[in-house]
Scaffold this active site. Structure first.
Site, PDB file in Angstrom:
ATOM      1  N   HIS A  37      -3.898 -82.458  97.497  1.00  0.00           N
ATOM      2  CA  HIS A  37      -4.067 -83.017  96.557  1.00  0.00           C
ATOM      3  C   HIS A  37      -4.244 -81.382  96.244  1.00  0.00           C
ATOM      4  O   HIS A  37      -3.936 -81.450  94.520  1.00  0.00           O
ATOM      5  CB  HIS A  37      -5.330 -83.231  97.094  1.00  0.00           C
ATOM      6  CG  HIS A  37      -5.482 -84.468  97.649  1.00  0.00           C
ATOM      7  ND1 HIS A  37      -5.784 -84.690  98.772  1.00  0.00           N
ATOM      8  CD2 HIS A  37      -4.957 -85.935  97.486  1.00  0.00           C
ATOM      9  CE1 HIS A  37      -5.981 -85.567  99.119  1.00  0.00           C
ATOM     10  NE2 HIS A  37      -4.691 -86.735  98.462  1.00  0.00           N
ATOM     11  N   ASP A 150       4.856 -89.534  98.960  1.00  0.00           N
ATOM     12  CA  ASP A 150       4.974 -90.953  98.720  1.00  0.00           C
ATOM     13  C   ASP A 150       5.690 -91.174  98.026  1.00  0.00           C
ATOM     14  O   ASP A 150       5.637 -91.359  96.379  1.00  0.00           O
ATOM     15  CB  ASP A 150       3.358 -91.827  98.154  1.00  0.00           C
ATOM     16  CG  ASP A 150       2.449 -90.940  99.244  1.00  0.00           C
ATOM     17  OD1 ASP A 150       1.843 -92.049  99.669  1.00  0.00           O
ATOM     18  OD2 ASP A 150       1.450 -89.998  98.403  1.00  0.00           O
TER      19      ASP A 150
HETATM   20  P1  AMP Z   1      -3.941 -89.948  97.891  1.00  0.00           P
HETATM   21  O1  AMP Z   1      -5.056 -89.129  98.119  1.00  0.00           O
HETATM   22  O2  AMP Z   1      -3.624 -90.320  99.931  1.00  0.00           O
HETATM   23  O3  AMP Z   1      -4.093 -91.327  97.170  1.00  0.00           O
HETATM   24  O4  AMP Z   1      -3.173 -88.899  97.370  1.00  0.00           O
HETATM   25  C1  AMP Z   1      -2.985 -88.387  95.939  1.00  0.00           C
HETATM   26  C2  AMP Z   1      -2.215 -87.704  95.535  1.00  0.00           C
HETATM   27  O5  AMP Z   1      -1.775 -86.732  96.801  1.00  0.00           O
HETATM   28  C3  AMP Z   1      -0.667 -88.831  95.681  1.00  0.00           C
HETATM   29  O6  AMP Z   1       0.196 -88.831  94.263  1.00  0.00           O
HETATM   30  C4  AMP Z   1      -0.251 -88.418  96.777  1.00  0.00           C
HETATM   31  O7  AMP Z   1       1.470 -88.475  96.692  1.00  0.00           O
HETATM   32  C5  AMP Z   1      -0.570 -86.928  97.072  1.00  0.00           C
HETATM   33  N1  AMP Z   1      -0.215 -86.093  98.288  1.00  0.00           N
HETATM   34  C6  AMP Z   1      -0.342 -86.957  99.681  1.00  0.00           C
HETATM   35  N2  AMP Z   1      -0.785 -86.158 100.153  1.00  0.00           N
HETATM   36  C7  AMP Z   1       0.133 -84.983  99.858  1.00  0.00           C
HETATM   37  C8  AMP Z   1       1.232 -83.718 100.774  1.00  0.00           C
HETATM   38  N3  AMP Z   1       1.076 -83.495 101.807  1.00  0.00           N
HETATM   39  N4  AMP Z   1       1.817 -83.412  99.549  1.00  0.00           N
HETATM   40  C9  AMP Z   1       1.574 -83.639  98.050  1.00  0.00           C
HETATM   41  N5  AMP Z   1       1.081 -84.891  97.989  1.00  0.00           N
HETATM   42  C10 AMP Z   1       1.000 -84.777  98.587  1.00  0.00           C
END
Ligand code: AMP
Length: 281
Positions: A37, A150
């Site tokens: 994040h 994602d």
């Molecule tokens: P989430 O909180 O899991 O819904 O993710 C929020 C954002 O963070 C989304 O755009 C995800 O693709 C991105 N994200 C989550 N994990 C990662 C990671 N390991 N590397 C890069 N972006 C990430």
């Protein structure tokens, strides 16, 4: 850093920056924040003057009620992390702010949503589009940053922005990994220590598959990855598919003229993890 739970207060704050001609960057998250994040926030800061981060565990994108219930939530720690990361505004909305009534909107992303995550998680991308469009309507960002972890979600958001004429520029950011290669995810903290150790094989096998493209067909590489991972304790592959990075449709041979990516979903115990790898031939 300002923290808002209500749309009105958030909008007042943002409109002050907008009238001062400040560019607004936006990073939507579901919290339980990690370095992945933070990398998105860094990209947002490089591309906008004011960075808004939302933290909202969106019920409409969970097809599994147990996953929603058990999704890690730690709002006070997230607030601390965001302060240290230099976010300007945090939006942690009450659920009734985002969904004052049942959201009945139906989005159609065509073939993009009929494969991989969309196929295995019915209604997931409709929920993602509901929340992201709602957040875009509220924040009205100039730029929004999404992670390539994602990958299908990023593609679908780009399509949504195009189809619905959002004036927001979408930026993708590369996957951030733990030192053993596991893609960072809020769900990783739910793994037992043995599951966590074995989860590292997901990326290791994907990385190894890049060296197989000369001897093996696309289908054989898909089978090799799936079978190799299924042999490891706790891991069960839900799908592994090598697709065109733009259309997300399966490819049949390595000679096809497109950029290629292999996307995977793996159960590690009861925790569902996703990852992907780009093939450069
Ligand atoms: P989430 O909180 O899991 O819904 O993710 C929020 C954002 O963070 C989304 O755009 C995800 O693709 C991105 N994200 C989550 N994990 C990662 C990671 N390991 N590397 C890069 N972006 C990430």
């Amino acid at each position: 850093m300002q923290v808002h739970n209500k749309i009105d207060n958030l909008k007042t704050d943002i409109s002050n920056y907008k009238s001062a001609n400040k560019k607004i960057g936006f990073v939507p998250t579901m919290g339980a924040l990690h370095e992945g994040h933070l990398s998105l926030i860094k990209v947002a800061k490089e591309n906008a003057e004011i960075v808004v981060v939302s933290v909202f565990v969106n019920p409409t994108q969970f097809n599994d009620p147990n996953d929603y219930k058990k999704y890690p939530r730690n709002f006070s720690k997230d607030t601390e992390i965001l302060k240290n990361a230099g976010a300007h505004i945090v939006f942690m909305p009450f659920e009734e702010e985002i969904y004052p009534g049942k959201d009945t909107r139906q989005f159609d992303f065509g073939a993009l949503e009929r494969v991989m995550e969309g196929k295995h998680r019915p209604g997931h991308f409709n929920g993602v589009a509901q929340v992201v469009s709602r957040l875009f309507d509220i924040v009205e960002p100039d730029v929004a940053v999404f992670g390539e972890k994602d990958f299908q979600q990023l593609t679908i958001i780009r399509k949504m922005v195009k189809d619905y004429n959002y004036p927001t520029k979408i930026l993708g950011a590369p996957i951030v990994r733990e030192t053993d290669g596991l893609a960072m995810s809020s769900r990783n903290q739910r793994l037992t220590s043995e599951q966590r150790k074995n989860a590292a094989f997901i990326n290791q096998i994907l990385a190894a598959s890049k060296n197989k493209t000369h001897q093996l067909s696309v289908e054989q590489v898909e089978n090799w990855v799936t079978e190799s991972l299924n042999k490891i304790d706790h891991l069960k592959v839900e799908y592994f598919q090598i697709v065109d990075q733009e259309t997300l449709q399966p490819i049949n041979n390595w000679q096809e003229n497109c950029d290629k990516i292999g996307c995977i979903a793996v159960y590690c115990g009861e925790i569902r993890l996703i990852d992907n790898i780009k093939y450069s031939l």
